[in-house]
Design a protein around this motif. Structure first.
Motif, PDB file in Angstrom:
ATOM      1  N   ASP A   1     -15.831  -3.659   1.210  1.00  0.00           N
ATOM      2  CA  ASP A   1     -15.904  -3.082   2.559  1.00  0.00           C
ATOM      3  C   ASP A   1     -15.913  -1.562   2.518  1.00  0.00           C
ATOM      4  OD1 ASP A   1     -15.938  -5.588   3.635  1.00  0.00           O
ATOM      5  OD2 ASP A   1     -13.838  -5.584   4.278  1.00  0.00           O
ATOM      6  N   THR A   2     -15.178  -0.977   1.586  1.00  0.00           N
ATOM      7  CA  THR A   2     -15.108   0.489   1.480  1.00  0.00           C
ATOM      8  C   THR A   2     -16.216   1.049   0.597  1.00  0.00           C
ATOM      9  OG1 THR A   2     -13.475   0.208  -0.307  1.00  0.00           O
ATOM     10  CG2 THR A   2     -12.621   0.580   1.921  1.00  0.00           C
ATOM     11  N   ARG A   3     -17.147   0.170   0.170  1.00  0.00           N
ATOM     12  CA  ARG A   3     -18.337   0.547  -0.607  1.00  0.00           C
ATOM     13  C   ARG A   3     -18.012   1.107  -1.991  1.00  0.00           C
ATOM     14  NH1 ARG A   3     -22.355  -0.648   2.459  1.00  0.00           N
ATOM     15  NH2 ARG A   3     -22.266  -0.407   4.715  1.00  0.00           N
ATOM     16  N   VAL A   4     -16.808   0.797  -2.482  1.00  0.00           N
ATOM     17  CA  VAL A   4     -16.552   1.053  -3.908  1.00  0.00           C
ATOM     18  C   VAL A   4     -17.437   0.111  -4.720  1.00  0.00           C
ATOM     19  CG1 VAL A   4     -14.813   0.911  -5.733  1.00  0.00           C
ATOM     20  CG2 VAL A   4     -14.211   1.861  -3.495  1.00  0.00           C
ATOM     21  N   LEU A   5     -17.589  -1.108  -4.197  1.00  0.00           N
ATOM     22  CA  LEU A   5     -18.515  -2.080  -4.772  1.00  0.00           C
ATOM     23  C   LEU A   5     -19.728  -2.198  -3.858  1.00  0.00           C
ATOM     24  CD1 LEU A   5     -16.072  -4.950  -5.814  1.00  0.00           C
ATOM     25  CD2 LEU A   5     -17.396  -3.528  -7.378  1.00  0.00           C
TER      26      LEU A   5
ATOM     27  N   THR B   1      -5.867 -15.551  -4.349  1.00  0.00           N
ATOM     28  CA  THR B   1      -6.214 -15.193  -2.975  1.00  0.00           C
ATOM     29  C   THR B   1      -6.065 -13.695  -2.738  1.00  0.00           C
ATOM     30  OG1 THR B   1      -5.518 -17.362  -2.168  1.00  0.00           O
ATOM     31  CG2 THR B   1      -5.643 -15.585  -0.553  1.00  0.00           C
ATOM     32  N   THR B   2      -4.979 -13.091  -3.224  1.00  0.00           N
ATOM     33  CA  THR B   2      -4.774 -11.659  -3.055  1.00  0.00           C
ATOM     34  C   THR B   2      -5.809 -10.864  -3.842  1.00  0.00           C
ATOM     35  OG1 THR B   2      -2.402 -12.140  -2.881  1.00  0.00           O
ATOM     36  CG2 THR B   2      -3.045  -9.832  -3.102  1.00  0.00           C
ATOM     37  N   LEU B   3      -6.142 -11.319  -5.046  1.00  0.00           N
ATOM     38  CA  LEU B   3      -7.162 -10.638  -5.839  1.00  0.00           C
ATOM     39  C   LEU B   3      -8.519 -10.697  -5.131  1.00  0.00           C
ATOM     40  CD1 LEU B   3      -6.149 -12.048  -9.344  1.00  0.00           C
ATOM     41  CD2 LEU B   3      -5.592  -9.806  -8.409  1.00  0.00           C
ATOM     42  N   ALA B   4      -8.833 -11.831  -4.489  1.00  0.00           N
ATOM     43  CA  ALA B   4     -10.091 -11.956  -3.752  1.00  0.00           C
ATOM     44  C   ALA B   4     -10.098 -11.017  -2.547  1.00  0.00           C
ATOM     45  CB  ALA B   4     -10.292 -13.399  -3.304  1.00  0.00           C
ATOM     46  N   ASN B   5      -8.945 -10.877  -1.880  1.00  0.00           N
ATOM     47  CA  ASN B   5      -8.852  -9.935  -0.763  1.00  0.00           C
ATOM     48  C   ASN B   5      -9.103  -8.505  -1.237  1.00  0.00           C
ATOM     49  OD1 ASN B   5      -8.272 -11.933   1.077  1.00  0.00           O
ATOM     50  ND2 ASN B   5      -6.080 -11.533   1.145  1.00  0.00           N
ATOM     51  N   ALA B   6      -8.571  -8.175  -2.426  1.00  0.00           N
ATOM     52  CA  ALA B   6      -8.786  -6.828  -2.968  1.00  0.00           C
ATOM     53  C   ALA B   6     -10.274  -6.571  -3.209  1.00  0.00           C
ATOM     54  CB  ALA B   6      -7.993  -6.653  -4.262  1.00  0.00           C
ATOM     55  N   LEU B   7     -10.977  -7.567  -3.742  1.00  0.00           N
ATOM     56  CA  LEU B   7     -12.424  -7.411  -3.943  1.00  0.00           C
ATOM     57  C   LEU B   7     -13.138  -7.202  -2.602  1.00  0.00           C
ATOM     58  CD1 LEU B   7     -13.208 -10.065  -6.701  1.00  0.00           C
ATOM     59  CD2 LEU B   7     -13.308  -7.587  -6.924  1.00  0.00           C
ATOM     60  N   ASP B   8     -12.717  -7.948  -1.575  1.00  0.00           N
ATOM     61  CA  ASP B   8     -13.313  -7.776  -0.242  1.00  0.00           C
ATOM     62  C   ASP B   8     -13.076  -6.366   0.271  1.00  0.00           C
ATOM     63  OD1 ASP B   8     -14.313 -10.355  -0.115  1.00  0.00           O
ATOM     64  OD2 ASP B   8     -12.525 -11.159   0.869  1.00  0.00           O
TER      65      ASP B   8
ATOM     66  N   PRO C   1     -19.878   5.093 -11.800  1.00  0.00           N
ATOM     67  CA  PRO C   1     -19.243   4.625 -13.042  1.00  0.00           C
ATOM     68  C   PRO C   1     -17.778   5.015 -13.164  1.00  0.00           C
ATOM     69  CG  PRO C   1     -21.412   5.534 -13.495  1.00  0.00           C
ATOM     70  CD  PRO C   1     -21.120   5.842 -12.059  1.00  0.00           C
ATOM     71  N   GLU C   2     -17.433   6.222 -12.687  1.00  0.00           N
ATOM     72  CA  GLU C   2     -16.053   6.690 -12.858  1.00  0.00           C
ATOM     73  C   GLU C   2     -15.134   6.189 -11.750  1.00  0.00           C
ATOM     74  OE1 GLU C   2     -18.239   9.529 -10.246  1.00  0.00           O
ATOM     75  OE2 GLU C   2     -18.625   8.457 -12.129  1.00  0.00           O
ATOM     76  N   ALA C   3     -15.663   5.403 -10.789  1.00  0.00           N
ATOM     77  CA  ALA C   3     -14.878   4.995  -9.625  1.00  0.00           C
ATOM     78  C   ALA C   3     -13.709   4.092  -9.996  1.00  0.00           C
ATOM     79  CB  ALA C   3     -15.775   4.295  -8.605  1.00  0.00           C
ATOM     80  N   ALA C   4     -13.880   3.240 -11.004  1.00  0.00           N
ATOM     81  CA  ALA C   4     -12.831   2.273 -11.348  1.00  0.00           C
ATOM     82  C   ALA C   4     -11.554   2.966 -11.789  1.00  0.00           C
ATOM     83  CB  ALA C   4     -13.330   1.322 -12.429  1.00  0.00           C
ATOM     84  N   ALA C   5     -11.665   3.926 -12.704  1.00  0.00           N
ATOM     85  CA  ALA C   5     -10.482   4.615 -13.203  1.00  0.00           C
ATOM     86  C   ALA C   5      -9.794   5.402 -12.095  1.00  0.00           C
ATOM     87  CB  ALA C   5     -10.861   5.538 -14.351  1.00  0.00           C
ATOM     88  N   THR C   6     -10.580   6.098 -11.285  1.00  0.00           N
ATOM     89  CA  THR C   6     -10.019   6.876 -10.173  1.00  0.00           C
ATOM     90  C   THR C   6      -9.300   5.968  -9.189  1.00  0.00           C
ATOM     91  OG1 THR C   6     -11.822   8.469 -10.394  1.00  0.00           O
ATOM     92  CG2 THR C   6     -10.569   8.513  -8.336  1.00  0.00           C
ATOM     93  N   LEU C   7      -9.933   4.825  -8.879  1.00  0.00           N
ATOM     94  CA  LEU C   7      -9.356   3.880  -7.934  1.00  0.00           C
ATOM     95  C   LEU C   7      -8.060   3.284  -8.484  1.00  0.00           C
ATOM     96  CD1 LEU C   7      -9.955   2.518  -5.194  1.00  0.00           C
ATOM     97  CD2 LEU C   7     -11.043   0.679  -6.470  1.00  0.00           C
TER      98      LEU C   7
ATOM     99  N   ALA D   1      -8.556  -3.205  -9.410  1.00  0.00           N
ATOM    100  CA  ALA D   1      -9.179  -1.905  -9.679  1.00  0.00           C
ATOM    101  C   ALA D   1      -9.369  -1.697 -11.171  1.00  0.00           C
ATOM    102  CB  ALA D   1      -8.326  -0.794  -9.083  1.00  0.00           C
ATOM    103  N   SER D   2      -8.416  -2.168 -11.973  1.00  0.00           N
ATOM    104  CA  SER D   2      -8.530  -2.023 -13.430  1.00  0.00           C
ATOM    105  C   SER D   2      -9.628  -2.903 -14.007  1.00  0.00           C
ATOM    106  CB  SER D   2      -7.181  -2.387 -14.087  1.00  0.00           C
ATOM    107  OG  SER D   2      -6.147  -1.567 -13.596  1.00  0.00           O
ATOM    108  N   ALA D   3      -9.933  -4.015 -13.299  1.00  0.00           N
ATOM    109  CA  ALA D   3     -10.957  -4.945 -13.804  1.00  0.00           C
ATOM    110  C   ALA D   3     -12.366  -4.581 -13.360  1.00  0.00           C
ATOM    111  CB  ALA D   3     -10.623  -6.362 -13.317  1.00  0.00           C
ATOM    112  N   LEU D   4     -12.498  -3.582 -12.492  1.00  0.00           N
ATOM    113  CA  LEU D   4     -13.818  -3.260 -11.953  1.00  0.00           C
ATOM    114  C   LEU D   4     -14.734  -2.597 -12.962  1.00  0.00           C
ATOM    115  CD1 LEU D   4     -13.053  -2.015  -8.328  1.00  0.00           C
ATOM    116  CD2 LEU D   4     -13.834  -4.249  -9.089  1.00  0.00           C
ATOM    117  N   GLY D   5     -14.172  -2.210 -14.127  1.00  0.00           N
ATOM    118  CA  GLY D   5     -15.027  -1.626 -15.161  1.00  0.00           C
ATOM    119  C   GLY D   5     -16.150  -2.565 -15.563  1.00  0.00           C
TER     120      GLY D   5
END
Length: 773
Positions: free
Chosen positions: A742-746, A731-738, A758-764, A689-693
């Motif tokens: 799936d939840t349409r954050v990405l 593997t766990t980091l890849a699952n987090a991206l999935d 844009p503000e979704a990463a910090a909130t997440l 979540a911190s890297a999604l910026g």
């Protein structure tokens, strides 16, 4: 369970009943019995179906055989079998019927003789054509007692029919029972690989696909068929009895060298045998190691079950392993069929042919090997093909068997740790095979194999129409989750998993041995309450099994002893996490609730958390980590939450005060232990979540985002924000991206990922971080 032939008092006639006279034998008959007796004693006789039978009994042999008749005479005289008469099914069915009509209380007992240990049925002249001397000298022979047929019940159903019709029905019924026993050991009548390929190429299904593909690719139909034939040669197994017999002693030598033993769930094996009588087996084991390809076939061979055809990755088809595996029953598939509709059609036709021929099939529902020790999300491709074939031939009744294969230590633990840390997977080749010699110099503890309850595939699919793609996909998905849950339910807890859980959960660099042992006792109690299985050595001698497991971890340098402390080097935490994850599913419900309660109690006044807030936060955490764990099939979150909360209250870890929930007296340490089991996953999701910026600034490719997440996790670990080294796992980091996708954050745009807001990463990131307290 089969037993070696030994005289038993249980086979004697009941008190007060006059024994049936044995037929008189002449001089040559008595001499033959005396000469053959030592060899007859080596034949395994399954006596379980004979328990409780009373006279009169008629034993039925499939066809005339002096050797088999002589064995029955010997078994009757040594009281291995209750006294009775012997009749051949062919050609003397009428005599058998007359005996049954004369005494309706007769029990008709079919006997199936399996001479030697043939792992597959011969493709040409069978074992029945061998001279008696050859059959007698073959090792591993057995006599299978089919389910007895009560003459009274048969006559009640068919007594009004004409004599010739009734005779045919009796012959069909007894022939079917004999063949089912032979199918369990020998499998279906075997066809050679060449014949199988010829029949597949001539099948309507493949011919239709070829005719549809040829014009699209601008090729002559003949050329497309030639390519299909090449694909079939690349895919098809070519199982050879001589190869299985040749490799079996070699495998036994290797297993004895690197493992302390293979523990097999014998009650589960009995269920597998019974399932094999109902239909062909579809074996779905967990996939932890390359050893899985061999160990289950080896166990089936040793247990007198037919060796399955095993789906293996095409990466393992290199010489010489590919040559050996193919002749041991492996059929090969490419990692992807994308862009090659002909290959997909050929492979589908091959799978359909295996199901049609009732060939036992083994494949790994997870697809690839688990690098984390957890069960992976199910892959639906091959399962979907098997389900299509089962629905197309509903009379085949395939039986699905979820299987757990566990190792106290896996031989790939170093490569798994390297890959999780960001290293590239090394392709399998001859150099890797030659480098495996070092494996033979180490010890890897014990192997544990457990079986869940088999189930009928067609019943599990329901009445779905194979032509309804949407309904079929939904049905296949349901079956896949049932299989994965079955594997999780069958997974036994190993001593190494208990040590790894007790050492990793606190998140410290070392743990006092006494504290670790108390943690193990607590985890054992929670797992037993949940209905978990434990490995056989642990149940037999708990202290010795735990000590041996600790010695293995110390020998592997995962753990270091210093006085009364057990120390963990940071770089050794990921390999230990693998073994912790082997057992994690038994604790996950309590771990999630404990983690949510501890986070709430830290923020609530007086540590009092509202029950509804606890329910809501536990649900949020279970959804966040839904790709990491296998949740109970057929139970809602509400049911699981209430049961879990009640269990922790019963243990005294949690207490109620009105609508509030508090940590109970003495419950802090147990809840910290349970909550610590899932904390590294939360840290991984926080790092992602911190890297999604990076995805907010511009669309970014999946691989690039995975690298960014791995780098972010590494930096957060070095800064001390993440305290568990095992959280830096690709593997766990890849699952987090999935999950975030799936939840349409990405969202995905032309193959690139970007944040939905844009503000979704910090909130997440703040939302995930909340659970860490």
């Amino acid at each position: 369970m089969s037993v070696q032939a030994q005289p038993s008092a249980s086979a004697q006639p009941a008190p007060g009943r006059a024994p049936v006279r044995l037929r008189r034998l002449g001089l040559w008959g008595r001499l033959a019995l005396w000469l053959c007796g030592p060899w007859f004693r080596r034949i395994a006789l399954d006596r379980a179906p004979l328990a409780g039978l009373s006279a009169p009994i008629v034993y039925v042999l499939r066809a005339f055989s002096r050797l088999e008749r002589l064995y029955v005479e010997w078994a009757l005289r040594t009281r291995l079998m209750p006294p009775g008469q012997v009749v051949w099914l062919r050609p003397r069915t009428r005599e058998l019927e007359e005996l049954a009509l004369a005494r309706p209380e007769t029990s008709i007992v079919p006997l199936a003789f399996i001479w030697g240990r043939p792992p597959v049925r011969p493709a040409h002249a069978g074992e029945d054509d061998e001279p008696p001397t050859i059959r007698l000298l073959r090792r591993g022979s057995s006599v299978k007692v089919a389910a007895p047929l009560l003459a009274q019940a048969f006559l009640a159903e068919h007594g009004a029919e004409r004599a010739e019709v009734r005779a045919r029905r009796l012959r069909w019924e007894l022939s079917g029972r004999l063949e089912r026993e032979r199918m369990v050991v020998l499998g279906p009548p075997r066809k050679t690989a060449r014949r199988m390929m010829r029949e597949i190429l001539r099948s309507r299904r493949l011919s239709g696909d070829v005719k549809a593909i040829a014009p699209k690719e601008g090729l002559e139909i003949r050329r497309v068929f030639e390519r299909a034939a090449r694909y079939l040669r690349e895919i098809a197994a070519d199982i050879r009895p001589w190869m299985l017999q040749l490799i079996q002693p070699l495998l036994r030598l290797i297993w004895n060298r690197i493992y302390d033993g293979i523990d097999v769930d014998q009650a589960g094996i009995a269920k597998v045998r019974e399932a094999a009588r109902r239909g062909s087996l579809i074996l779905c084991p967990s996939h932890k190691s390359h050893v899985d390809y061999l160990v289950l076939s080896y166990v089936f061979y040793r247990q007198g079950l037919v060796v399955p055809h095993v789906a293996a990755g095409a990466n393992l088809s290199f010489w010489p392993l590919g040559y050996i595996f193919r002749r041991c029953g492996a059929f090969f598939l490419r990692r992807t069929f994308k862009g090659n509709p002909l290959y997909a059609a050929v492979f589908r036709a091959y799978v359909h042919k295996l199901v049609d021929e009732r060939v036992p099939i083994e494949f790994f529902i997870e697809g690839g090997r688990s690098r984390t020790g957890k069960l992976l999300a199910p892959k639906l491709g091959l399962l979907g093909m098997v389900c299509e074939a089962a629905r197309a031939r509903s009379g085949r009744a395939p039986q699905v068997v979820p299987i757990s294969i566990l190792y106290e230590r896996v031989i790939e633990e170093k490569s798994y740790a390297d890959e999780l840390g960001g290293g590239e997977k090394k392709p399998e080749d001859v150099r890797g095979l030659l480098g495996a010699g070092g494996v033979l110099l180490a010890r890897y503890g014990r192997v544990d194999i457990q079986f869940d309850q088999p189930f009928d595939l067609n019943e599990a699919l329901g009445g779905v129409d194979p032509g309804d793609d949407r309904a079929m996909r939904a049905a296949v998905r349901r079956v896949s989750h049932r299989i994965v849950y079955g594997i999780a339910r069958a997974t036994a807890i190993t001593p190494s998993a208990l040590w790894a859980s007790a050492l990793l959960a606190p998140g410290t660099r070392g743990v006092a041995r006494a504290d670790a042992e108390r943690s193990i006792a607590l985890l054992e109690a929670r797992a037993r309450r949940a209905g978990a299985r434990f490995t056989e050595p642990f149940e037999r001698d708990r202290a010795a099994a735990l000590e041996r497991a600790l010695e293995l971890l110390v020998a592997a340098k995962h753990v270091t002893r210093k006085d009364d402390l057990l120390l963990l080097a940071e770089e050794r935490r990921p390999p230990l996490d693998y073994y912790k994850n082997n057992a994690l599913n038994w604790f996950v419900a309590e771990a999630l609730l404990a983690r949510a309660l501890l986070a709430l109690a830290e923020r609530a006044e007086g540590g009092r958390a509202a029950r509804e807030a606890l329910r809501s936060r536990t649900l949020e955490l279970s959804r966040l980590l839904k790709l990491e764990f296998v949740y109970r099939v057929g139970a809602s979150f509400e049911v699981i939450f209430e049961e879990t909360l009640a269990g922790l209250v019963e243990a005294g870890f949690i207490k109620h005060e009105g609508d509030a929930v508090l940590v109970g007296p003495g419950g802090g340490a147990p809840l910290e232990l349970l909550g610590g089991l899932c904390e590294n996953f939360i840290e991984s999701y926080w790092a992602v979540a911190s890297a999604l910026g990076a995805a907010a600034e511009r669309p970014i490719g999946r691989k690039e985002l995975e690298r960014a997440a791995l780098q972010a996790a590494e930096r957060m670990y070095l800064r001390g924000e993440i305290k568990r080294r095992e959280a830096v796992a690709r593997t766990t980091l890849a699952n987090a991206l999935d999950y975030f996708k799936d939840t349409r954050v990405l969202t995905e745009e032309q193959g690139k990922l970007r944040l939905s807001a844009p503000e979704a990463a910090a909130t997440l990131a703040d939302g995930v971080r909340w659970f860490l307290g």
